[in-house]
Scaffold this motif. Sequence first.
Motif, short mmCIF file in Angstrom:
data_model
loop_
_atom_site.label_atom_id
_atom_site.label_comp_id
_atom_site.label_asym_id
_atom_site.label_seq_id
_atom_site.Cartn_x
_atom_site.Cartn_y
_atom_site.Cartn_z
N LEU A 81 0.84 -1.18 0.00
CA LEU A 81 0.00 0.00 0.00
C LEU A 81 0.88 1.24 0.00
O LEU A 81 1.77 1.37 0.84
CB LEU A 81 -0.91 -0.01 1.24
N ALA A 82 0.67 2.12 -0.94
CA ALA A 82 1.43 3.36 -1.01
C ALA A 82 1.12 4.21 0.21
O ALA A 82 -0.02 4.27 0.68
CB ALA A 82 1.08 4.13 -2.28
N GLY A 83 2.13 4.84 0.75
CA GLY A 83 1.93 5.71 1.91
C GLY A 83 1.83 4.97 3.21
O GLY A 83 1.49 5.55 4.24
N ALA A 84 2.12 3.67 3.21
CA ALA A 84 2.07 2.89 4.45
C ALA A 84 3.13 3.41 5.40
O ALA A 84 4.09 4.03 4.98
CB ALA A 84 2.27 1.42 4.13
N PRO A 85 3.01 3.24 6.68
CA PRO A 85 1.99 2.43 7.35
C PRO A 85 0.70 3.20 7.63
O PRO A 85 0.71 4.43 7.76
CB PRO A 85 2.67 2.05 8.66
N VAL A 86 -0.37 2.46 7.69
CA VAL A 86 -1.68 3.01 8.03
C VAL A 86 -1.87 2.83 9.53
O VAL A 86 -1.62 1.77 10.08
CB VAL A 86 -2.79 2.26 7.25
N ARG A 87 -2.30 3.88 10.17
CA ARG A 87 -2.54 3.85 11.62
C ARG A 87 -4.03 3.91 11.90
O ARG A 87 -4.76 4.67 11.27
CB ARG A 87 -1.85 5.04 12.29
N ARG A 88 -4.47 3.14 12.88
CA ARG A 88 -5.88 3.15 13.27
C ARG A 88 -6.33 4.54 13.74
O ARG A 88 -7.50 4.88 13.65
CB ARG A 88 -6.13 2.13 14.38
N SER A 89 -5.38 5.34 14.20
CA SER A 89 -5.71 6.69 14.66
C SER A 89 -6.24 7.56 13.52
O SER A 89 -6.86 8.59 13.77
CB SER A 89 -4.50 7.35 15.31
N ALA A 90 -6.03 7.14 12.27
CA ALA A 90 -6.53 7.91 11.13
C ALA A 90 -8.05 7.96 11.10
O ALA A 90 -8.63 8.80 10.43
CB ALA A 90 -6.01 7.32 9.82
N TRP A 91 -8.69 7.04 11.81
CA TRP A 91 -10.16 7.07 11.87
C TRP A 91 -10.68 7.01 13.31
O TRP A 91 -11.76 6.50 13.58
CB TRP A 91 -10.78 5.98 10.99
N ASP A 92 -9.90 7.58 14.24
CA ASP A 92 -10.42 7.71 15.60
C ASP A 92 -11.47 8.82 15.59
O ASP A 92 -11.60 9.56 14.60
CB ASP A 92 -9.30 7.96 16.62
N PRO A 93 -12.28 8.94 16.63
CA PRO A 93 -13.39 9.91 16.60
C PRO A 93 -12.95 11.35 16.27
O PRO A 93 -13.62 12.04 15.49
CB PRO A 93 -13.99 9.82 18.00
N GLU A 94 -11.84 11.80 16.82
CA GLU A 94 -11.39 13.18 16.56
C GLU A 94 -11.03 13.35 15.08
O GLU A 94 -11.34 14.38 14.47
CB GLU A 94 -10.19 13.53 17.44
N SER A 95 -10.39 12.35 14.50
CA SER A 95 -10.01 12.41 13.08
C SER A 95 -11.25 12.40 12.19
O SER A 95 -11.29 13.08 11.16
CB SER A 95 -9.09 11.25 12.72
N VAL A 96 -12.26 11.64 12.58
CA VAL A 96 -13.50 11.57 11.80
C VAL A 96 -14.19 12.93 11.81
O VAL A 96 -14.62 13.43 10.76
CB VAL A 96 -14.44 10.48 12.34
N VAL A 97 -14.27 13.55 12.97
CA VAL A 97 -14.90 14.88 13.06
C VAL A 97 -14.14 15.88 12.21
O VAL A 97 -14.74 16.67 11.46
CB VAL A 97 -14.99 15.35 14.54
N ALA A 98 -12.82 15.86 12.29
CA ALA A 98 -12.00 16.78 11.49
C ALA A 98 -12.23 16.56 10.00
O ALA A 98 -12.37 17.52 9.23
CB ALA A 98 -10.53 16.62 11.85
#
Length: 162
Positions: A81-98
């Motif tokens: 996957l390009a741009g790896a690594p993917v972190r679960r924090s990318a879709w934590d609640p604060e990230s979703v709101v942003a």
Amino acid sequence: MYRQFALEGEVHASLDCVPLSVRRKLDLAELKISLAGWQALSRAERLALCHLPVDTDEDLAVYAEVLRGFAARAAVDLTPLAGAPVRRSAWDPESVVARLRERLGPDGALDGAALGRLAALTEEERYAIVKLADPKRGPEKLRALLGELGLSRADGSEATPG
């Protein structure tokens, strides 16, 4: 059971396309499979990839190993996957709101009641919001998902996507 989003329609019956829940698993495994590659896997293999968990590092390692085995059997190439690594924090609640504020603007973002419900969403549901809030996508599926998850604005208004 994996999360099946209604907005994906018949995807879950046929598994001819990669469901959003599997896309999250692939992102976490830092692997990419083409649509043709996905379709080259047997339906049983695709179903297994839908249902296998990725909750722990061990789960994720098993998932990646099983995926590689299925791909090897079907002579399907997997790519990093390009741009790896993917972190679960990318879709934590604060990230979703942003991400929603970026996509829908401050007036289209979640109201107070929806913000409270956001915290109760599963990781799969938050991932789907982040993916569908991508500015490269049209707003229709994002709006449908927000409605499906009970996160539509209480007053029924819809903001113009930004």
